[in-house]
Write a protein that holds these residues in place. Structure first.
Motif, PDB file in Angstrom:
ATOM      1  N   LEU A 261       0.837  -1.212   0.000  1.00  0.00           N
ATOM      2  CA  LEU A 261       0.000   0.000   0.000  1.00  0.00           C
ATOM      3  C   LEU A 261       0.868   1.257   0.000  1.00  0.00           C
ATOM      4  O   LEU A 261       0.556   2.246  -0.672  1.00  0.00           O
ATOM      5  CB  LEU A 261      -0.933   0.000   1.221  1.00  0.00           C
ATOM      6  CG  LEU A 261      -2.096  -0.996   1.152  1.00  0.00           C
ATOM      7  CD1 LEU A 261      -2.769  -1.143   2.517  1.00  0.00           C
ATOM      8  CD2 LEU A 261      -3.132  -0.563   0.109  1.00  0.00           C
ATOM      9  N   ILE A 262       1.986   1.202   0.734  1.00  0.00           N
ATOM     10  CA  ILE A 262       2.899   2.372   0.744  1.00  0.00           C
ATOM     11  C   ILE A 262       3.469   2.571  -0.659  1.00  0.00           C
ATOM     12  O   ILE A 262       3.515   3.684  -1.180  1.00  0.00           O
ATOM     13  CB  ILE A 262       4.042   2.169   1.773  1.00  0.00           C
ATOM     14  CG1 ILE A 262       3.485   2.141   3.200  1.00  0.00           C
ATOM     15  CG2 ILE A 262       5.099   3.258   1.647  1.00  0.00           C
ATOM     16  CD1 ILE A 262       4.492   1.729   4.268  1.00  0.00           C
ATOM     17  N   ALA A 263       3.870   1.457  -1.293  1.00  0.00           N
ATOM     18  CA  ALA A 263       4.455   1.549  -2.638  1.00  0.00           C
ATOM     19  C   ALA A 263       3.415   2.051  -3.646  1.00  0.00           C
ATOM     20  O   ALA A 263       3.716   2.858  -4.529  1.00  0.00           O
ATOM     21  CB  ALA A 263       4.992   0.190  -3.057  1.00  0.00           C
ATOM     22  N   GLN A 264       2.171   1.575  -3.491  1.00  0.00           N
ATOM     23  CA  GLN A 264       1.096   1.972  -4.420  1.00  0.00           C
ATOM     24  C   GLN A 264       0.807   3.479  -4.308  1.00  0.00           C
ATOM     25  O   GLN A 264       0.481   4.142  -5.282  1.00  0.00           O
ATOM     26  CB  GLN A 264      -0.167   1.166  -4.099  1.00  0.00           C
ATOM     27  CG  GLN A 264      -1.246   1.254  -5.148  1.00  0.00           C
ATOM     28  CD  GLN A 264      -2.426   0.341  -4.831  1.00  0.00           C
ATOM     29  OE1 GLN A 264      -2.597  -0.092  -3.684  1.00  0.00           O
ATOM     30  NE2 GLN A 264      -3.223   0.046  -5.832  1.00  0.00           N
ATOM     31  N   ALA A 265       0.937   4.006  -3.073  1.00  0.00           N
ATOM     32  CA  ALA A 265       0.621   5.424  -2.835  1.00  0.00           C
ATOM     33  C   ALA A 265       1.781   6.346  -3.217  1.00  0.00           C
ATOM     34  O   ALA A 265       1.591   7.541  -3.432  1.00  0.00           O
ATOM     35  CB  ALA A 265       0.267   5.621  -1.363  1.00  0.00           C
ATOM     36  N   LYS A 266       2.996   5.778  -3.294  1.00  0.00           N
ATOM     37  CA  LYS A 266       4.216   6.590  -3.457  1.00  0.00           C
ATOM     38  C   LYS A 266       4.197   7.573  -4.640  1.00  0.00           C
ATOM     39  O   LYS A 266       4.632   8.717  -4.486  1.00  0.00           O
ATOM     40  CB  LYS A 266       5.429   5.657  -3.580  1.00  0.00           C
ATOM     41  CG  LYS A 266       6.720   6.351  -3.298  1.00  0.00           C
ATOM     42  CD  LYS A 266       7.864   5.382  -3.244  1.00  0.00           C
ATOM     43  CE  LYS A 266       9.142   6.203  -3.170  1.00  0.00           C
ATOM     44  NZ  LYS A 266      10.254   5.541  -3.773  1.00  0.00           N
ATOM     45  N   PRO A 267       3.703   7.173  -5.829  1.00  0.00           N
ATOM     46  CA  PRO A 267       3.727   8.124  -6.947  1.00  0.00           C
ATOM     47  C   PRO A 267       3.001   9.436  -6.644  1.00  0.00           C
ATOM     48  O   PRO A 267       3.262  10.452  -7.283  1.00  0.00           O
ATOM     49  CB  PRO A 267       2.987   7.367  -8.069  1.00  0.00           C
ATOM     50  CG  PRO A 267       3.082   5.931  -7.705  1.00  0.00           C
ATOM     51  CD  PRO A 267       3.142   5.868  -6.216  1.00  0.00           C
ATOM     52  N   PHE A 268       2.115   9.422  -5.657  1.00  0.00           N
ATOM     53  CA  PHE A 268       1.357  10.639  -5.353  1.00  0.00           C
ATOM     54  C   PHE A 268       2.030  11.489  -4.272  1.00  0.00           C
ATOM     55  O   PHE A 268       1.452  12.445  -3.777  1.00  0.00           O
ATOM     56  CB  PHE A 268      -0.076  10.263  -4.971  1.00  0.00           C
ATOM     57  CG  PHE A 268      -0.778   9.551  -6.099  1.00  0.00           C
ATOM     58  CD1 PHE A 268      -0.991  10.195  -7.302  1.00  0.00           C
ATOM     59  CD2 PHE A 268      -1.164   8.233  -5.978  1.00  0.00           C
ATOM     60  CE1 PHE A 268      -1.598   9.541  -8.372  1.00  0.00           C
ATOM     61  CE2 PHE A 268      -1.779   7.566  -7.032  1.00  0.00           C
ATOM     62  CZ  PHE A 268      -1.995   8.219  -8.240  1.00  0.00           C
ATOM     63  N   LYS A 269       3.251  11.100  -3.911  1.00  0.00           N
ATOM     64  CA  LYS A 269       4.104  11.878  -3.000  1.00  0.00           C
ATOM     65  C   LYS A 269       3.402  12.335  -1.705  1.00  0.00           C
ATOM     66  O   LYS A 269       3.349  13.532  -1.386  1.00  0.00           O
ATOM     67  CB  LYS A 269       4.676  13.100  -3.719  1.00  0.00           C
ATOM     68  CG  LYS A 269       5.495  12.733  -4.943  1.00  0.00           C
ATOM     69  CD  LYS A 269       6.155  13.960  -5.525  1.00  0.00           C
ATOM     70  CE  LYS A 269       7.112  13.636  -6.626  1.00  0.00           C
ATOM     71  NZ  LYS A 269       6.590  13.013  -7.825  1.00  0.00           N
ATOM     72  N   PRO A 270       2.855  11.402  -0.956  1.00  0.00           N
ATOM     73  CA  PRO A 270       2.235  11.803   0.310  1.00  0.00           C
ATOM     74  C   PRO A 270       3.300  12.271   1.298  1.00  0.00           C
ATOM     75  O   PRO A 270       4.438  11.813   1.218  1.00  0.00           O
ATOM     76  CB  PRO A 270       1.602  10.490   0.810  1.00  0.00           C
ATOM     77  CG  PRO A 270       2.430   9.417   0.188  1.00  0.00           C
ATOM     78  CD  PRO A 270       2.857   9.940  -1.152  1.00  0.00           C
ATOM     79  N   VAL A 271       2.926  13.160   2.188  1.00  0.00           N
ATOM     80  CA  VAL A 271       3.861  13.595   3.238  1.00  0.00           C
ATOM     81  C   VAL A 271       3.410  12.937   4.533  1.00  0.00           C
ATOM     82  O   VAL A 271       2.266  13.120   4.956  1.00  0.00           O
ATOM     83  CB  VAL A 271       3.842  15.135   3.383  1.00  0.00           C
ATOM     84  CG1 VAL A 271       4.811  15.581   4.472  1.00  0.00           C
ATOM     85  CG2 VAL A 271       4.164  15.785   2.053  1.00  0.00           C
ATOM     86  N   TYR A 272       4.288  12.132   5.126  1.00  0.00           N
ATOM     87  CA  TYR A 272       3.940  11.425   6.365  1.00  0.00           C
ATOM     88  C   TYR A 272       4.441  12.220   7.574  1.00  0.00           C
ATOM     89  O   TYR A 272       5.571  12.709   7.580  1.00  0.00           O
ATOM     90  CB  TYR A 272       4.595  10.035   6.393  1.00  0.00           C
ATOM     91  CG  TYR A 272       4.041   9.070   5.363  1.00  0.00           C
ATOM     92  CD1 TYR A 272       2.869   8.366   5.606  1.00  0.00           C
ATOM     93  CD2 TYR A 272       4.697   8.863   4.151  1.00  0.00           C
ATOM     94  CE1 TYR A 272       2.359   7.476   4.663  1.00  0.00           C
ATOM     95  CE2 TYR A 272       4.197   7.982   3.205  1.00  0.00           C
ATOM     96  CZ  TYR A 272       3.026   7.293   3.473  1.00  0.00           C
ATOM     97  OH  TYR A 272       2.526   6.414   2.536  1.00  0.00           O
TER      98      TYR A 272
END
Ligand SMILES: Cc1cc2nc3c(=O)[nH]c(=O)nc-3n(C[C@H](O)[C@H](O)[C@H](O)COP(=O)(O)OP(=O)(O)OC[C@H]3O[C@@H](n4cnc5c(N)ncnc54)[C@H](O)[C@@H]3O)c2cc1C
Length: 338
Positions: free
Chosen positions: A70-81
């Protein structure tokens, strides 16, 4: 200046993580806040090695594998954690935006809030003694953000799980460490236990059996910790006490945000998964509606519908054109899958 984003997601469990992806598909940017030091919520914290069998198309996947994907799937959208911090306060601004404040005084502003808080924050189990709250953050630490704080200090670490053993091994490199645990069997990974026993044999740390009976504040900025076992009571005069007694879940500040609750769960509609407060959404285990199933796949569906409604708040002048991921060229570019 506050940090700004389109949407703040409170909770980086599996549902919060998938929400980043669904919002990203609609060009909506996100910041994600979690109390824990890593994303994954219950999957990563409570059952990282257990296989889950009801994630569509995944015959079997462990809690940690699902989190990683899920982290990898979301990565292209550059979330800030923003990890290791609890969202404590939310305030509606005159602009109709939300201001979120965390336990380490971080302030972030957004158009929408998505509460994906599960059963609440994972919080540390504390020492069951009265009148020691004021020592927290001074002499007593239930989690470690910056280990250099303990450099050269005299430390008493308490507990027998992974955190207690890992920090004993790690902090023994920079501080004078004593580990106490109520018995000589440990719940931590065997490798960490072996490392600790080796350090004890080499006299690089002290290990002792016992439980904390009392804590006294001393004048020299230190504390006296009284530890008892079957045979004796021992006093430890230390700079810092680091108890690692595991985590429990608590709804926490979410209960005070004026949302429509039903037995500590947030009521939502099933069209948009919006709460009683416009532009605040609740998805995953934290919400309640007729027929709710507390399953990861339910949360994924909820995230997809929530994102459609968030689009209206984020881009009021734009039309949301429905697109499949298989056929949208600009999505492919973003997802690097042309
Ligand atoms: C042992 C076990 C086995 C399970 N097996 C399955 C299974 O086989 N299939 C299945 O579908 N489901 C299973 N589940 C349930 C599944 O884990 C949950 O449905 C899922 O984790 C819910 O995801 P979530 O993102 O809504 O919440 P969570 O995973 O609970 O994550 C919520 C996150 O929000 C954070 N948070 C809360 N409040 C705040 C705040 N104020 N500030 C900052 N952070 C906050 C928490 O720290 C947490 O990390 C299982 C659960 C358990 C315990």
């Amino acid at each position: 200046m506050n940090e700004k984003t389109d949407v703040i997601i409170i909770g980086a469990g599996p549902v919060g993580l998938f929400a980043i992806f669904e919002l990203g598909l609609l060009n909506i940017s996100c910041h994600v806040i979690d109390n824990l030091d890593k994303p994954g919520g219950q999957c990563a914290e409570l059952y990282p090695d257990k296989p889950i069998y009801d994630i569509p198309s995944r015959i079997s996947i462990t809690g940690q594998e699902l989190t990683n994907d899920l982290i990898a799937q979301a990565k292209p959208f550059k979330p800030v954690y923003h990890l290791n911090q609890q969202v404590q306060k939310i305030t509606k601004l005159e602009t109709n935006e939300w201001l979120v404040e965390t336990s380490i005084n971080k302030k972030i502003q957004s158009k929408c809030l998505v509460i994906a808080g599960g059963a609440g924050s994972f919080v540390p189990r504390k020492i069951p003694l009265q009148n020691i709250d004021h020592l927290e953050g001074k002499n007593i630490f239930y989690s470690i953000r910056d280990k250099s704080k303990f450099k050269g200090g005299k430390l008493l670490i308490a507990g027998g799980g992974d955190s207690a053993l890992d920090w004993t091994n790690e902090l023994s490199k920079i501080a004078d460490v004593t580990l106490i645990h109520r018995r000589k069997e440990f719940k931590a990974a065997p490798d960490s236990v072996s490392k600790m026993l080796k350090l004890e044999k080499e006299k690089k740390i002290i290990f002792s059996i016992g439980q904390i009976q009392n804590i006294e504040e001393l004048k020299n900025e230190k504390i006296k910790v009284i530890v008892k076992n079957d045979k004796e009571a021992k006093n430890y005069e230390v700079d810092f006490l680091l108890p690692f007694f595991g985590l429990k879940m608590e709804l926490g500040p979410i209960a005070d945000w004026g949302l429509n609750l039903d037995k500590n769960l947030i009521k939502v509609d099933t069209e948009k998964f919006e709460t009683s407060e416009p532009s605040i959404f609740a998805i995953g285990d934290i919400n309640i509606y007729p027929g709710k199933l507390k399953l990861i796949l339910s949360g994924f569906h909820e995230a997809a519908l929530m994102a459609q409604e968030c689009f209206k708040y984020c881009f009021p002048d734009k039309k949301n054109v429905f697109r499949y991921t298989t056929s949208s060229k600009d999505l492919h570019k973003k997802l690097n899958s042309t």
